[in-house]
Design a protein around this motif. Sequence first.
Motif, PDB file in Angstrom:
ATOM      1  N   VAL A   1      -8.628  -9.220  -1.195  1.00  0.00           N
ATOM      2  CA  VAL A   1      -7.407  -9.692  -0.560  1.00  0.00           C
ATOM      3  C   VAL A   1      -7.415  -9.348   0.925  1.00  0.00           C
ATOM      4  N   ARG A   2      -7.773  -8.116   1.246  1.00  0.00           N
ATOM      5  CA  ARG A   2      -7.798  -7.683   2.650  1.00  0.00           C
ATOM      6  C   ARG A   2      -8.756  -8.543   3.469  1.00  0.00           C
ATOM      7  N   PHE A   3      -9.923  -8.844   2.904  1.00  0.00           N
ATOM      8  CA  PHE A   3     -10.898  -9.640   3.643  1.00  0.00           C
ATOM      9  C   PHE A   3     -10.367 -11.054   3.892  1.00  0.00           C
ATOM     10  N   ALA A   4      -9.795 -11.673   2.847  1.00  0.00           N
ATOM     11  CA  ALA A   4      -9.280 -13.039   3.002  1.00  0.00           C
ATOM     12  C   ALA A   4      -8.164 -13.095   4.041  1.00  0.00           C
ATOM     13  N   VAL A   5      -7.310 -12.077   4.057  1.00  0.00           N
ATOM     14  CA  VAL A   5      -6.240 -12.011   5.053  1.00  0.00           C
ATOM     15  C   VAL A   5      -6.827 -11.858   6.456  1.00  0.00           C
ATOM     16  N   THR A   6      -7.835 -11.013   6.579  1.00  0.00           N
ATOM     17  CA  THR A   6      -8.431 -10.729   7.883  1.00  0.00           C
ATOM     18  C   THR A   6      -9.010 -11.980   8.533  1.00  0.00           C
ATOM     19  N   ILE A   7      -9.610 -12.860   7.729  1.00  0.00           N
ATOM     20  CA  ILE A   7     -10.219 -14.046   8.341  1.00  0.00           C
ATOM     21  C   ILE A   7      -9.270 -15.249   8.370  1.00  0.00           C
TER      22      ILE A   7
ATOM     23  N   TYR B   1      -2.226  -1.408   5.264  1.00  0.00           N
ATOM     24  CA  TYR B   1      -1.812  -0.025   5.029  1.00  0.00           C
ATOM     25  C   TYR B   1      -2.276   0.485   3.664  1.00  0.00           C
ATOM     26  N   PHE B   2      -2.582  -0.427   2.770  1.00  0.00           N
ATOM     27  CA  PHE B   2      -3.001  -0.035   1.423  1.00  0.00           C
ATOM     28  C   PHE B   2      -4.508  -0.084   1.213  1.00  0.00           C
ATOM     29  N   VAL B   3      -5.197  -0.897   2.019  1.00  0.00           N
ATOM     30  CA  VAL B   3      -6.613  -1.167   1.757  1.00  0.00           C
ATOM     31  C   VAL B   3      -7.421  -1.089   3.041  1.00  0.00           C
ATOM     32  N   ARG B   4      -8.529  -0.392   2.989  1.00  0.00           N
ATOM     33  CA  ARG B   4      -9.434  -0.354   4.135  1.00  0.00           C
ATOM     34  C   ARG B   4     -10.144  -1.695   4.292  1.00  0.00           C
ATOM     35  N   GLN B   5     -10.545  -1.975   5.514  1.00  0.00           N
ATOM     36  CA  GLN B   5     -11.270  -3.203   5.788  1.00  0.00           C
ATOM     37  C   GLN B   5     -12.598  -3.200   5.053  1.00  0.00           C
ATOM     38  N   ALA B   6     -12.929  -4.346   4.439  1.00  0.00           N
ATOM     39  CA  ALA B   6     -14.204  -4.474   3.733  1.00  0.00           C
ATOM     40  C   ALA B   6     -15.360  -4.453   4.724  1.00  0.00           C
ATOM     41  N   LYS B   7     -16.472  -3.846   4.318  1.00  0.00           N
ATOM     42  CA  LYS B   7     -17.631  -3.736   5.209  1.00  0.00           C
ATOM     43  C   LYS B   7     -18.494  -4.993   5.179  1.00  0.00           C
TER      44      LYS B   7
ATOM     45  N   TYR C   1      -8.791 -16.663  -4.231  1.00  0.00           N
ATOM     46  CA  TYR C   1      -7.639 -15.808  -3.962  1.00  0.00           C
ATOM     47  C   TYR C   1      -6.524 -16.551  -3.251  1.00  0.00           C
ATOM     48  N   TYR C   2      -6.900 -17.439  -2.363  1.00  0.00           N
ATOM     49  CA  TYR C   2      -5.889 -18.257  -1.681  1.00  0.00           C
ATOM     50  C   TYR C   2      -5.076 -19.041  -2.708  1.00  0.00           C
TER      51      TYR C   2
ATOM     52  N   ASP D   1       0.226  -4.579  -4.494  1.00  0.00           N
ATOM     53  CA  ASP D   1       0.851  -5.839  -4.079  1.00  0.00           C
ATOM     54  C   ASP D   1       1.910  -5.599  -2.999  1.00  0.00           C
ATOM     55  N   THR D   2       2.019  -6.548  -2.069  1.00  0.00           N
ATOM     56  CA  THR D   2       2.926  -6.393  -0.918  1.00  0.00           C
ATOM     57  C   THR D   2       4.069  -7.406  -0.933  1.00  0.00           C
ATOM     58  N   MET D   3       4.311  -8.046  -2.063  1.00  0.00           N
ATOM     59  CA  MET D   3       5.293  -9.129  -2.129  1.00  0.00           C
ATOM     60  C   MET D   3       6.683  -8.689  -1.671  1.00  0.00           C
ATOM     61  N   PHE D   4       7.120  -7.477  -2.039  1.00  0.00           N
ATOM     62  CA  PHE D   4       8.449  -7.029  -1.638  1.00  0.00           C
ATOM     63  C   PHE D   4       8.630  -7.121  -0.128  1.00  0.00           C
ATOM     64  N   TRP D   5       7.676  -6.629   0.641  1.00  0.00           N
ATOM     65  CA  TRP D   5       7.797  -6.613   2.110  1.00  0.00           C
ATOM     66  C   TRP D   5       7.751  -8.030   2.679  1.00  0.00           C
ATOM     67  N   ARG D   6       6.911  -8.870   2.100  1.00  0.00           N
ATOM     68  CA  ARG D   6       6.809 -10.240   2.601  1.00  0.00           C
ATOM     69  C   ARG D   6       8.078 -11.037   2.299  1.00  0.00           C
ATOM     70  N   LEU D   7       8.670 -10.810   1.138  1.00  0.00           N
ATOM     71  CA  LEU D   7       9.933 -11.481   0.830  1.00  0.00           C
ATOM     72  C   LEU D   7      11.055 -11.007   1.756  1.00  0.00           C
ATOM     73  N   LYS D   8      11.063  -9.713   2.067  1.00  0.00           N
ATOM     74  CA  LYS D   8      12.088  -9.198   2.982  1.00  0.00           C
ATOM     75  C   LYS D   8      11.946  -9.860   4.349  1.00  0.00           C
ATOM     76  N   ASP D   9      10.710 -10.011   4.825  1.00  0.00           N
ATOM     77  CA  ASP D   9      10.492 -10.663   6.119  1.00  0.00           C
ATOM     78  C   ASP D   9      11.026 -12.093   6.129  1.00  0.00           C
ATOM     79  N   GLU D  10      10.986 -12.765   4.973  1.00  0.00           N
ATOM     80  CA  GLU D  10      11.439 -14.147   4.880  1.00  0.00           C
ATOM     81  C   GLU D  10      12.904 -14.250   4.455  1.00  0.00           C
ATOM     82  N   ASN D  11      13.572 -13.089   4.380  1.00  0.00           N
ATOM     83  CA  ASN D  11      14.975 -13.056   3.941  1.00  0.00           C
ATOM     84  C   ASN D  11      15.142 -13.686   2.553  1.00  0.00           C
TER      85      ASN D  11
END
Length: 316
Positions: free
Chosen positions: A19-25, A35-41, A52-53, A84-94
Motif C-alpha cells: 500500500v505504501r509503495f502504491a501511494v508513493t508512486i 506514519y504506519f509503514v516504512r517506505q519499501a526498499k 491494490y488500486y 488501515d487509515t480510512m478513519f482519517w481519510r473520511l474525516k478529511d472529506e467530512n
Amino acid sequence: MALFANSLFLLLPHPNAFVRFAVTIGYWKDPYIQYFVRQAKERKAPEINRGYYARVHGVGQLLKTFLKETECNCQIINLGAGMDTMFWRLKDENLLPKKYFEVDFPMIVARKIYTIKSKPPLSKPIMESHSGESFLIDAHSLDSNRYSILAADLRDTAELEKKLKTFNMDTQLPTLLIAECVLVYMTPPQSASLLKWAANTFQAAMFINYEQVNMADRFGQIMIENLQRRQCSLAGVEACKSLDSQRERLLLNGWETANAFDMMKVYSCLPQADVRRIEGLEFLDEKELLEQLMQHYCICWATKDRCNLGLSSITF
C-alpha cells in the motif's frame, strides 16, 4: 512465475508495504500511511499496484455510497483493520459516520495505538472529533466519541459484541461491516458464525468482503500451494470456489441480498478517467497476467434492511 509469488501478498490482511509503495508512486492519495509503514526498499510489480488500486477504490466506492444513503447517520465496523487509515481519510472529506470502530488482534491493536499516540498528525484528528471527557486509551484499546480501536477475536462473536457495546456500538444504527482478506483465514463454521451474527444484530446493515475467488482452478491451486509452503493455511478457502459460492455463503447466513464481482469487473466499474491516469504511471508488460490475478479476487457485498433505507440498491 514471479507473479504467482508476488500475488500471495494480496492474500495478507495487512500488506502495508505494498500500500505504501502504491501511494508513493501516485496510485491514490493517503497522507497517513507514512506514519504506519516504512517506505519499501524495492519496487513492486505493476500488476500488484493496480490490484491494490482496484481493491482500495472498490471498497471505498461501496463504503461512500453507504455513507451517502444513510447521510452518515451510521456506524462502520472494520474487522481485521490492521494499519488501515480510512478513519482519517473520511474525516478529511467530512464523511465521518457517527462512530468508526476497528477490531484486530491485541498485538496489531497495541502497535497501532502506540503509533497514534506518538504521531500528532494521527492523534490530533481523533481529538478534534471528540467531545466530552470520556476519552479512553490504554495499551489495547482506544475509545473516543467518533473512533474506537479494540482487540478481539472475530471467532468469538459473543465476546466481540460485548466489547463493541462497551464502546457504545448501537445496534439500532445502520451499520457497515468491512472484512478484507479476513474470512478466508477462518474455518467455514467460524466465518458463518460471524456473518450470521452481523446479519442478526443490526436493524439495517451491509457487509463488504474482499478476498479470493475461483480458487479451484490451476492458478488458484498454485496460490494455495505457495502459501502452504510458507506455513500459511487458508482455512476458509472452500467458500472461495466461485462468485456463486461467495454469494451463497452470505445468503445462507441471514443476509437478504448478496452480490459478488471479480476485481476485473470492479476495475471496469471505477471512474475511467482515473483508471487511465494510473495506467500511465507504470508500463505493464503482460495484461493477461493482471487479468488472471484480478479474476482470482473479488468484492462481495450483502445487505439486510429492516428500515427500508434502500441499501439493496447499492452497487458499482
